[in-house]
Design a protein around this motif. Structure first.
Motif, PDB file in Angstrom:
ATOM      1  N   UNK A 152     -15.151  20.528   5.700  1.00  0.00           N
ATOM      2  CA  UNK A 152     -14.989  19.214   5.099  1.00  0.00           C
ATOM      3  C   UNK A 152     -15.281  19.203   3.605  1.00  0.00           C
ATOM      4  N   UNK A 153     -15.933  20.244   3.098  1.00  0.00           N
ATOM      5  CA  UNK A 153     -16.328  20.241   1.683  1.00  0.00           C
ATOM      6  C   UNK A 153     -15.129  20.379   0.746  1.00  0.00           C
ATOM      7  N   UNK A 154     -14.032  20.937   1.238  1.00  0.00           N
ATOM      8  CA  UNK A 154     -12.797  21.033   0.442  1.00  0.00           C
ATOM      9  C   UNK A 154     -11.809  20.018   1.011  1.00  0.00           C
ATOM     10  N   UNK A 161     -13.177  25.334 -10.902  1.00  0.00           N
ATOM     11  CA  UNK A 161     -13.235  26.263  -9.773  1.00  0.00           C
ATOM     12  C   UNK A 161     -13.891  27.579 -10.208  1.00  0.00           C
ATOM     13  N   UNK A 162     -14.778  28.083  -9.350  1.00  0.00           N
ATOM     14  CA  UNK A 162     -15.346  29.408  -9.575  1.00  0.00           C
ATOM     15  C   UNK A 162     -16.744  29.441 -10.126  1.00  0.00           C
ATOM     16  N   UNK A 170     -11.639  24.438  -5.735  1.00  0.00           N
ATOM     17  CA  UNK A 170     -10.686  23.368  -6.006  1.00  0.00           C
ATOM     18  C   UNK A 170     -10.557  22.489  -4.760  1.00  0.00           C
ATOM     19  N   UNK A 171     -10.655  21.177  -4.941  1.00  0.00           N
ATOM     20  CA  UNK A 171     -10.590  20.253  -3.816  1.00  0.00           C
ATOM     21  C   UNK A 171     -11.942  19.697  -3.407  1.00  0.00           C
ATOM     22  N   UNK A 172     -13.011  20.269  -3.938  1.00  0.00           N
ATOM     23  CA  UNK A 172     -14.341  19.705  -3.663  1.00  0.00           C
ATOM     24  C   UNK A 172     -14.503  18.394  -4.430  1.00  0.00           C
ATOM     25  N   UNK A 207     -10.957  21.011  -9.919  1.00  0.00           N
ATOM     26  CA  UNK A 207      -9.630  21.606 -10.037  1.00  0.00           C
ATOM     27  C   UNK A 207      -9.769  23.023 -10.583  1.00  0.00           C
ATOM     28  N   UNK A 208      -8.666  23.731 -10.634  1.00  0.00           N
ATOM     29  CA  UNK A 208      -8.721  25.141 -11.029  1.00  0.00           C
ATOM     30  C   UNK A 208      -9.324  25.317 -12.419  1.00  0.00           C
ATOM     31  N   UNK A 209      -8.905  24.508 -13.369  1.00  0.00           N
ATOM     32  CA  UNK A 209      -9.340  24.699 -14.755  1.00  0.00           C
ATOM     33  C   UNK A 209     -10.156  23.524 -15.291  1.00  0.00           C
TER      34      UNK A 209
END
Length: 367
Positions: free
Chosen positions: A136-138, A264-265, A322-324, A349-351
């Protein structure tokens, strides 16, 4: 993730017995069920939902689970006469699992003890953290849409509050009016924090009495139809107090500097450390320094079907994905003066990230 969990524990099934009041169960089955039902997912790809007969047709239409079984199908009611309800349920579920050659099953920590006791007579059972909490976290795209709906309700609720606080000063009346407004917009808000004066130094004090020089307005409504929440806070200045204003400006800067690094990351603790860095640079103490006043809580938490869920934005080395969706909410709290807090909800998001609760950071009521 479920299949990896089963493989890692050398188990055949993960099972839950709950109603849709349990967010993990609701997420797994994708429908609202007022009474407990049995859900099972197996290493062989089996996924089933066992419901009362009266819920069968609705489950076939609404649930994301394809295999729907009613208790009538599996002889539950015949067993009840001899065994009683609890034992009959356990025996019924045991028979289903045995038909799929189960030997070891996994259950979540919140699994009912009466079922655990009976099923342990038939299977090896291991208790695990519910894997759906991590899943559920994403958020999926449709979940993000629902959270955005809740966020829009939250923003409009603050706008409404800023109008009525000009003529109402009793906190209980303000809360009642705000929560009715939210309901009329399709949401549900409970225990909305409208905290003023020195008691605002207690972060979760909902507030009582009369509005004083400033107000912490913290609202976390959910969309009634879907159950998805938002979470949003602003400190509203009613009468300027320079010490409060300085605390607020520090929190605003801490929030915005933390939001700048979210992508992200990175590790969750990097976001928390950024908030602590800014507040400590201002001379305030933080939880990182084990302070008892100042910034005394984590930087944020996931928001979705629950107001507080994964991920935890604190000392965790877990990497953001991404998506959290989570909050960034620096606050400062001092018993002699009160507290301040600003909180936004962000989507990773990614960036970078998207702020879902865009609103002025500094809010002052103009008579």
């Amino acid at each position: 993730m479920i299949y990896e969990l089963l493989k890692r524990h050398e188990a055949n099934f993960f099972i839950m017995y709950a109603s849709s009041k349990d967010p993990n169960f609701y997420y797994a089955v994708g429908m609202k069920l007022p009474d407990p039902a049995f859900y099972a997912v197996g290493e062989d790809g089996t996924e089933m939902l066992v419901v009362h007969e009266m819920e069968r047709r609705r489950a076939e239409r609404e649930s994301r689970v394809k295999e729907i079984v009613s208790l009538s199908d599996v002889g539950f009611y015949e067993k009840v006469k001899e065994l009683g309800v609890e034992k009959a349920l356990a025996e019924t579920y045991a028979e289903i699992l045995k038909e799929h050659r189960a030997r070891k099953i996994l259950v979540p920590k919140e699994f009912p003890s009466f079922l655990y006791k009976h099923l342990s007579e038939h299977f090896e059972i291991e208790i695990v953290s519910n894997p759906f909490s991590k899943l559920r976290s994403v958020k999926k795209s449709w979940e993000i849409k629902e959270i955005k709906k809740a966020s829009e309700i939250a923003l409009n609720a603050l706008k409404f509050f800023l109008e009525i606080v000009k003529r109402k000063r009793e906190i209980e009346e303000l809360r009642k009016s705000v929560e009715l407004f939210v309901y009329e917009k399709g949401g549900l808000a409970e225990d909305t924090i409208i905290s003023s004066g020195r008691r605002s130094a207690d972060p979760h004090f909902v507030g009582e009495g009369i509005v004083e020089k400033h107000v912490i307005f913290d609202i976390f409504p959910k969309v009634r139809a879907s159950g998805y929440h938002s979470d949003f806070t602003r400190t509203v200045i009613i009468e300027r107090d320079e010490e409060i204003v300085e605390m607020l400006r520090a929190c605003i800067e801490a929030k915005n500097e933390a939001i700048k690094i979210i992508r992200e990351g990175i590790e969750a603790k990097e976001v928390h450390d950024k908030v602590c860095d800014v507040l400590e640079d201002y001379g305030y103490k933080t939880i990182r320094q084990k302070a008892k006043e100042g910034f005394i809580h984590s930087t944020g938490h996931g928001v979705g079907l629950e107001v507080h869920e994964e991920p935890k934005i604190f000392n965790s080395e877990d990497k953001l994905r991404s998506g959290m969706v989570f909050t960034v909410e620096p606050g400062l709290y001092y018993e002699r003066i009160g507290g301040v807090r600003v909180e936004d909800l962000v989507l990773v998001k990614k960036n970078g990230c998207e702020v879902l609760t865009r609103f002025d950071d500094y809010v002052e009521v103009v008579p």
